[in-house]
Design a protein around this motif. Structure first.
Motif, short mmCIF file in Angstrom:
data_model
loop_
_atom_site.label_atom_id
_atom_site.label_comp_id
_atom_site.label_asym_id
_atom_site.label_seq_id
_atom_site.Cartn_x
_atom_site.Cartn_y
_atom_site.Cartn_z
N VAL A 1 -8.36 8.11 6.02
CA VAL A 1 -8.88 7.22 7.06
C VAL A 1 -8.84 5.77 6.56
CG1 VAL A 1 -10.91 6.65 8.44
CG2 VAL A 1 -10.36 9.04 7.97
N GLY A 2 -8.47 4.86 7.46
CA GLY A 2 -8.51 3.44 7.13
C GLY A 2 -7.35 2.96 6.29
N LYS A 3 -6.26 3.74 6.24
CA LYS A 3 -5.12 3.38 5.39
C LYS A 3 -3.98 2.72 6.18
CE LYS A 3 -6.88 4.87 1.55
NZ LYS A 3 -7.28 3.90 0.50
N GLN A 4 -4.25 2.33 7.42
CA GLN A 4 -3.25 1.56 8.15
C GLN A 4 -2.97 0.28 7.36
OE1 GLN A 4 -6.12 2.66 9.41
NE2 GLN A 4 -5.81 3.70 11.35
N ALA A 5 -1.69 -0.01 7.16
CA ALA A 5 -1.33 -1.13 6.28
C ALA A 5 -0.09 -1.81 6.84
CB ALA A 5 -1.08 -0.61 4.85
N VAL A 6 -0.30 -2.86 7.61
CA VAL A 6 0.77 -3.50 8.38
C VAL A 6 1.54 -4.49 7.50
CG1 VAL A 6 1.25 -4.99 10.36
CG2 VAL A 6 -0.54 -3.23 10.51
N ALA A 7 2.87 -4.42 7.57
CA ALA A 7 3.71 -5.40 6.88
C ALA A 7 3.86 -6.65 7.74
CB ALA A 7 5.07 -4.80 6.57
N LEU A 8 4.15 -6.47 9.03
CA LEU A 8 4.25 -7.61 9.95
C LEU A 8 3.62 -7.26 11.28
CD1 LEU A 8 6.77 -10.31 10.53
CD2 LEU A 8 6.34 -8.82 12.50
N ARG A 9 2.83 -8.21 11.81
CA ARG A 9 2.27 -8.09 13.16
C ARG A 9 2.81 -9.23 13.99
NH1 ARG A 9 -1.42 -11.07 15.14
NH2 ARG A 9 -2.30 -11.61 13.08
N THR B 1 0.84 -1.21 0.00
CA THR B 1 0.00 0.00 0.00
C THR B 1 0.87 1.25 0.00
OG1 THR B 1 -1.72 -1.17 1.24
CG2 THR B 1 -1.82 1.23 1.22
N PRO B 2 0.63 2.20 -0.91
CA PRO B 2 1.46 3.41 -0.96
C PRO B 2 1.18 4.35 0.21
CG PRO B 2 -0.32 3.55 -2.57
CD PRO B 2 -0.37 2.17 -2.00
N VAL B 3 2.02 5.36 0.35
CA VAL B 3 1.86 6.36 1.41
C VAL B 3 0.50 7.05 1.24
CG1 VAL B 3 2.77 8.47 2.45
CG2 VAL B 3 4.34 6.76 1.53
N PRO B 4 -0.36 7.03 2.27
CA PRO B 4 -1.68 7.66 2.14
C PRO B 4 -1.57 9.19 2.19
CG PRO B 4 -1.36 6.85 4.38
CD PRO B 4 -0.15 6.42 3.60
N PRO B 5 -2.52 9.90 1.59
CA PRO B 5 -2.53 11.36 1.70
C PRO B 5 -2.83 11.79 3.13
CG PRO B 5 -4.53 10.59 0.63
CD PRO B 5 -3.64 9.40 0.78
N PRO B 6 -2.44 13.00 3.51
CA PRO B 6 -2.70 13.48 4.87
C PRO B 6 -4.18 13.42 5.21
CG PRO B 6 -1.19 14.96 3.75
CD PRO B 6 -1.67 13.99 2.71
#
Length: 326
Positions: free
Chosen positions: A141-149, A133-138
């Protein structure tokens, strides 16, 4: 500073004594070429293990880009995932918190992870975990995008890369050790409520505007959690906070760390709650670089003395001698 003395002598009693298994019983090969390996999918290799796994198993992942979402269930302890090099073996997926899951509901931050670990004594070596997922705009909302948990105790990461934007590494819960890792993101890209030591790691920001390295979520004075960064470096783009007070008792220390000039002079953010300024613990110790100047820091952070820094700067911070087997 009574609690510093307390932490310094702590055996982290909320955690059970760790009994790691260092030597592998057997090795499984994952390769893009089915002729070469036992499996072509990392998840298939994990699924092949017994639901309660009692022995150390090495899953050797040959070079390649593995586009799959991976989860290690609670009972499958003692797994080692080893790549051919962090630049050669890459696991990637592109979910965000607002991605619709199989039940028709949004996945949430927890469910967005490309790679989720729910079992203790996990080890990863020389591999990349990526959320595409690319860098979200300022303000998005809802753009949290985890690589590893990582949601389990006693995990070790050696020479790994974690690539993402908002909320890259969900350092959720447990004791964790990161050594010589590269962690990239924009906002709160290392977050969670673990007790974690980051040693010799490179933290790289790709923020387009304001960003933050950490959002540590310690919610009670009774919790033995916090992030410590030792001999690390912080580089990249944007205007960066070292941390935001996600939890009211958030605890983060940077020691012997080089900081580029992207660090905001204030250093730390109270998450919009001035009351947290009285309960967080944010410290620096012998850091260097243009972004490490303590003069402009918020009054509720501190420059640590030798005695105050001592509990944070070696493996005893995470009871490492009990369970880390390099």
């Amino acid at each position: 500073m009574k609690w510093v003395n307390f932490v310094g002598g702590l055996k982290h009693s909320v955690f059970k004594t760790a009994k790691n298994i260092a030597f592998p019983s057997y090795t499984i090969i994952v390769a893009k070429n089915p002729v070469v390996g036992d499996f072509t999918s990392i998840q298939d290799a994990i699924d092949s293990l017994p639901s309660i796994n009692p022995v150390r198993v090495v899953i050797k992942v040959y070079a390649g880009v593995y586009t799959e979402k991976v989860s290690i269930p609670q009972g499958k302890s003692f797994i080692t995932i080893e790549g051919d090099g962090a630049d050669k073996t890459i696991i990637q997926w592109g979910d965000t918190a607002q991605t619709t899951g199989p039940n028709g509901q949004p996945l949430g931050t927890n469910g967005s992870a490309t790679f989720g670990v729910n079992a203790p004594y996990f080890i990863a070596k020389n591999i990349t975990f990526k959320n595409t997922t690319p860098v979200p705009p300022p303000g998005a909302v809802g753009k949290q995008a985890v690589a590893l948990r990582i949601s389990a105790d006693t995990a070790t990461f050696l020479g790994c890369r974690f690539l993402g934007a908002q909320d890259t590494l969900y350092d959720h819960q447990g004791r964790h050790y990161y050594k010589d890792c590269f962690i990239e993101g924009s906002v709160d890209f290392i977050f969670g409520n673990s007790l974690s030591l980051f040693e010799g790691c490179h933290l790289h920001a790709i923020a387009q505007n304001a960003g933050a390295v950490t959002a540590q979520g310690r919610s009670s004075i009774l919790q033995d959690t916090g992030f410590s960064f030792v001999n690390c470096k912080v580089t990249g783009s944007g205007a960066l906070y070292l941390g935001r007070a996600w939890g009211p008792f958030s605890r983060v220390v940077f020691a012997y760390t080089y900081m580029d000039n992207i660090i905001l002079p204030k250093g730390w953010d109270n998450w919009g709650d001035p009351n947290r300024e009285m309960t967080v613990f944010y410290g620096q110790y012998k850091c260097t670089g243009p972004g490490a100047t303590f003069a402009g820091r918020v009054s509720w952070s501190r420059e640590l003395t030798d005695e105050e820094a001592k509990p944070f700067i070696d493996l005893s911070f995470i009871d490492g001698s009990e369970w880390i087997r390099l």
